[in-house]
Structure formats: C-alpha cells, structure tokens
Write a protein that holds these residues in place. Structure first.
Motif, PDB file in Angstrom:
ATOM      1  N   UNK A 223     -38.501   6.887 148.279  1.00 42.46           N
ATOM      2  CA  UNK A 223     -37.067   7.139 148.214  1.00 42.46           C
ATOM      3  C   UNK A 223     -36.692   7.781 146.886  1.00 42.46           C
ATOM      4  N   UNK A 224     -37.277   7.299 145.800  1.00 39.85           N
ATOM      5  CA  UNK A 224     -36.968   7.861 144.482  1.00 39.85           C
ATOM      6  C   UNK A 224     -37.519   9.273 144.333  1.00 39.85           C
ATOM      7  N   UNK A 225     -38.601   9.567 145.022  1.00 44.46           N
ATOM      8  CA  UNK A 225     -39.142  10.926 144.991  1.00 44.46           C
ATOM      9  C   UNK A 225     -38.216  11.913 145.689  1.00 44.46           C
ATOM     10  N   UNK A 226     -37.502  11.431 146.708  1.00 43.75           N
ATOM     11  CA  UNK A 226     -36.695  12.318 147.542  1.00 43.75           C
ATOM     12  C   UNK A 226     -35.233  12.392 147.123  1.00 43.75           C
ATOM     13  N   UNK A 227     -34.777  11.450 146.313  1.00 42.48           N
ATOM     14  CA  UNK A 227     -33.351  11.391 145.965  1.00 42.48           C
ATOM     15  C   UNK A 227     -33.195  10.912 144.530  1.00 42.48           C
ATOM     16  N   UNK A 228     -32.326  11.566 143.789  1.00 44.89           N
ATOM     17  CA  UNK A 228     -32.122  11.196 142.383  1.00 44.89           C
ATOM     18  C   UNK A 228     -31.533   9.800 142.262  1.00 44.89           C
ATOM     19  N   UNK A 229     -30.599   9.456 143.132  1.00 42.55           N
ATOM     20  CA  UNK A 229     -29.985   8.117 143.116  1.00 42.55           C
ATOM     21  C   UNK A 229     -29.907   7.602 144.553  1.00 42.55           C
ATOM     22  N   UNK A 230     -30.963   6.973 145.049  1.00 37.82           N
ATOM     23  CA  UNK A 230     -30.954   6.477 146.429  1.00 37.82           C
ATOM     24  C   UNK A 230     -29.873   5.415 146.638  1.00 37.82           C
ATOM     25  N   UNK A 327     -23.636  10.329 144.664  1.00 37.38           N
ATOM     26  CA  UNK A 327     -22.873  11.110 143.683  1.00 37.38           C
ATOM     27  C   UNK A 327     -22.507  10.311 142.442  1.00 37.38           C
ATOM     28  N   UNK A 328     -22.679   9.004 142.505  1.00 36.25           N
ATOM     29  CA  UNK A 328     -22.271   8.162 141.391  1.00 36.25           C
ATOM     30  C   UNK A 328     -20.822   7.714 141.467  1.00 36.25           C
ATOM     31  N   UNK A 329     -20.153   7.966 142.610  1.00 38.82           N
ATOM     32  CA  UNK A 329     -18.768   7.535 142.771  1.00 38.82           C
ATOM     33  C   UNK A 329     -18.663   6.063 143.148  1.00 38.82           C
ATOM     34  N   UNK A 330     -19.772   5.459 143.545  1.00 40.41           N
ATOM     35  CA  UNK A 330     -19.781   4.055 143.939  1.00 40.41           C
ATOM     36  C   UNK A 330     -21.095   3.421 143.495  1.00 40.41           C
ATOM     37  N   UNK A 354     -29.036   2.394 141.937  1.00 42.96           N
ATOM     38  CA  UNK A 354     -29.707   1.840 140.774  1.00 42.96           C
ATOM     39  C   UNK A 354     -28.742   1.746 139.598  1.00 42.96           C
ATOM     40  N   UNK A 355     -28.922   0.753 138.728  1.00 43.02           N
ATOM     41  CA  UNK A 355     -28.043   0.650 137.548  1.00 43.02           C
ATOM     42  C   UNK A 355     -28.036   1.958 136.751  1.00 43.02           C
ATOM     43  N   UNK A 356     -26.892   2.316 136.247  1.00 44.60           N
ATOM     44  CA  UNK A 356     -26.766   3.572 135.513  1.00 44.60           C
ATOM     45  C   UNK A 356     -27.394   3.425 134.138  1.00 44.60           C
TER      46      UNK A 356
END
Length: 356
Positions: A223-230, A327-330, A354-356
């Motif tokens: 999942x982390x390989x395919x998406x920056x923020x799963x 997107x980091x909106x949630x 994942x925690x920012x």
C-alpha cells in the motif's frame, strides 16, 4: 518447546479511487463504456496493470440492467483474459469492497480492484427498488422507495427529531458542498421544490442518474509503495435490520450503531463522515446513530443528495472519505453505505491516514 504468537491481521488500505461524472442519463453509452474510463483512471493512479491485480470484485444489480448476469458484460472492461480471480455481489459496491477486504486478510492476494456501477435512467428506479421488499405481503402493494422514505420522515417529525425546515437545510448544505465536487450531478442552489410524497419535497430526494466508481485496495508495504498516504481501513462491519418494516423503529438505526461499534468508530472521534443518506431525513437518523456532532464534517462531497448512482453510491462514500485522507484533508474518517428500504442494511468503515 517454545510457543509462537499468531500474526495479527494485515493492514489494508484504500490506495486509489476514481468515479464518473454522474449524469441524469448515459443513453449514449453502455455499462462497459461508462465503466472503462474509471477503471483506467484508478489503475493509472497507482501505475498498476490489470495483470498486477490479485483479486477483482464488483457490485451491481441485474434488475437495473433488465437482464440476467449482466455483470459478466462489465468484465469486458476489466479484461478477464488471461483468467483473473474475480467475484461479484448483487449489492452496492461497498459490500464488494468488504469481500475484497476479507480476501486480502487471508493473504491470498496483496492487491484488489473493486468497482460498481448503476444505470438508473432506462426505467423507473422507484418501482425497481420495490423488488427489495417482502415478496408476499409488501411488494405486491408496490410502495415505491420515496413513499417508504416519506413514512420514515414523518415518523421522525412525529417523534420531534426534525421538521421540514431542518430537512430543507440538509439538502441545501449538501448541494452547496457539492459545488466543489466536479463529479456531482446536482450542485449549488437547488430549489426545495414541490412535494413528491409528503413530507418529502424534491429537494429532500436524491437525483436519478447513472454512474460508476472504482477503488484499489492494497495490503501492508504494498500500500505504501502505491500511495503516498494510504487510507488504512482500521475497521469495517455491516449489519441488517429486520426485513419487515412493521417491526422496526424507523426513527433509529440499531444496525448502523452496531456496525460502527464493531468497526471501532466510537473509540476515537472522527473528523469527516461520508454518509450514504439518499434522503435528507435519513441523514438525521444516521447522525443520531453514529453520534456525530457539529464538529464532524458530514458529506463534504455533497453525498447521495448530490449524486446517487444506485449500486455505486455506497462505494463512492468510501472512496470520497479515502480521497480526503489521501489529500491530507482528513486524518480519521467514517464512511457509511446502505441498501434496502429505510436504511435496512448498513455498512460502516473507519479510515485513517498515517501520522503526519
């Protein structure tokens, strides 16, 4: 002799989401033609090819298409040769996602493609949905989906939980939020309109339209390989109410509450909730069952009041919630899907980044 602790469940995430622009009618295209751009888009977001997908699961309804085993035609859009591992549910795509999630939990696959679609424009979806009812005592009376939702809305009003002005505010807020959603069918200042079935007006009811959606799931490091923020699925569960409407309290949704509890939704607050509430009155029921206060952003996409492709709207709710995490909106979002009359079947998923 030494003992070994059994490994815990796999971490599984939504890594990509795509959907059509939902329209009143797509008579110029077939289900496959409507679906293919969505499948191409969701794969392109991760760089995966069809051959790299471990499991494929779809959700749709033969009743909408008017022919048996119509879902097999949609496989032309996926590409089923060489042979793929594939399954189908005669439900909203949210339940197809649940099946794919359980498949990934077994370790049998690391990635899964989930898609769903619905073309409501060819016939009267209000009448088609009567086929969900008890075939002996209720369905022969042909109470359509809006009439049943109106019974629920009136019960809420009689119990003092809402009124017509509050319901109008739900519809207005939803379509105002949908103004920022390029995929929404209804957006902006949509009139409340005339009564369809009292006390519901046109503004309290979902639009009839066609659409499709697709989601990609992946497990663990994949999942982390395919998406920056799963968007990690921290919990998911679905429950069902009694089939007979006469033995249910239509002002409450115990199945939604239980599904949320089992999914871990009440362990910590969520900041976003995408609720599959096709009628404004059903948002009132769901907010109470899910304990959502004004601090939670509800249906920032516009929800089902802005676009309601039957059999895809629940999967869209999960996809919209996941996209906000991407997107980091949630940071922690709740997604809900329903099927059947008056919130009969309900699925709840909790998604975290994942925690920012």
């Amino acid at each position: 002799m030494t003992s070994r602790q059994a490994p815990g469940p796999r971490d599984i995430a939504v890594v990509a989401f795509a959907q059509t622009g939902h329209r009143r009618s797509t008579e110029d295209s077939s289900e496959v033609e409507m679906l293919m751009p969505v499948l191409h888009e969701v794969l392109a977001r991760t760089g995966l090819k069809t051959a790299g997908i471990g499991f494929t699961c779809s959700g749709s309804s033969d009743y909408l298409a008017g022919r048996a085993f119509s879902f097999t035609l949609a496989l032309d859009g996926v590409g089923a040769w060489p042979p793929i591992s594939e399954s189908h549910v005669e439900m909203d795509g949210a339940w197809a996602l649940y099946e794919a999630w359980t498949r990934l939990l077994t370790g049998d696959a690391d990635t899964a493609l989930v898609y769903s679609y619905g073309k409501c424009s060819p016939g009267s979806v209000r009448d088609v949905l009567t086929r969900q009812l008890d075939p002996y005592y209720v369905a022969p009376l042909w109470p359509d989906s809006i009439a049943l939702a109106a019974l629920q809305a009136q019960a809420l009003m009689d119990a003092g939980h809402t009124d017509e002005a509050a319901l109008a505010a739900v519809g207005a807020r939803s379509r105002a939020d949908a103004a920022a959603n390029p995929h929404a069918q209804l957006k902006g200042n949509v009139p409340q309109g005339d009564y369809v079935v009292r006390p519901l007006r046109t503004g309290d009811c979902p639009p009839v339209g066609d659409g499709a959606a697709a989601v990609l799931l992946a497990a663990g490091d994949r999942a982390r390989d395919l998406c920056e923020r799963p968007a990690w699925i921290r919990g998911i569960d679905h429950r069902v109410e009694a089939h007979s409407l006469g033995v249910r309290d239509l002002t409450d949704s115990p199945s939604t509450r239980l599904a949320a509890q089992r999914a871990g939704a009440f362990e910590r607050p969520v900041d976003t909730a995408e609720l599959h509430a096709p009628f404004s009155s059903q948002e009132v029921v769901l907010r109470r069952a899910l304990r959502l206060d004004d601090s939670v952003r509800v249906n920032p996409s516009g929800g089902a009041l802005a676009a309601n492709p039957v059999m895809a709207a629940g999967l869209v709710r999960i996809g919209e919630a996941a996209a906000r995490v991407h997107r980091g909106d949630s940071d922690r979002a709740l997604a809900h899907a329903t099927s059947g009359p008056c919130l009969q079947q309900n699925l709840v998923a909790v998604l975290e980044g994942d925690p920012r």
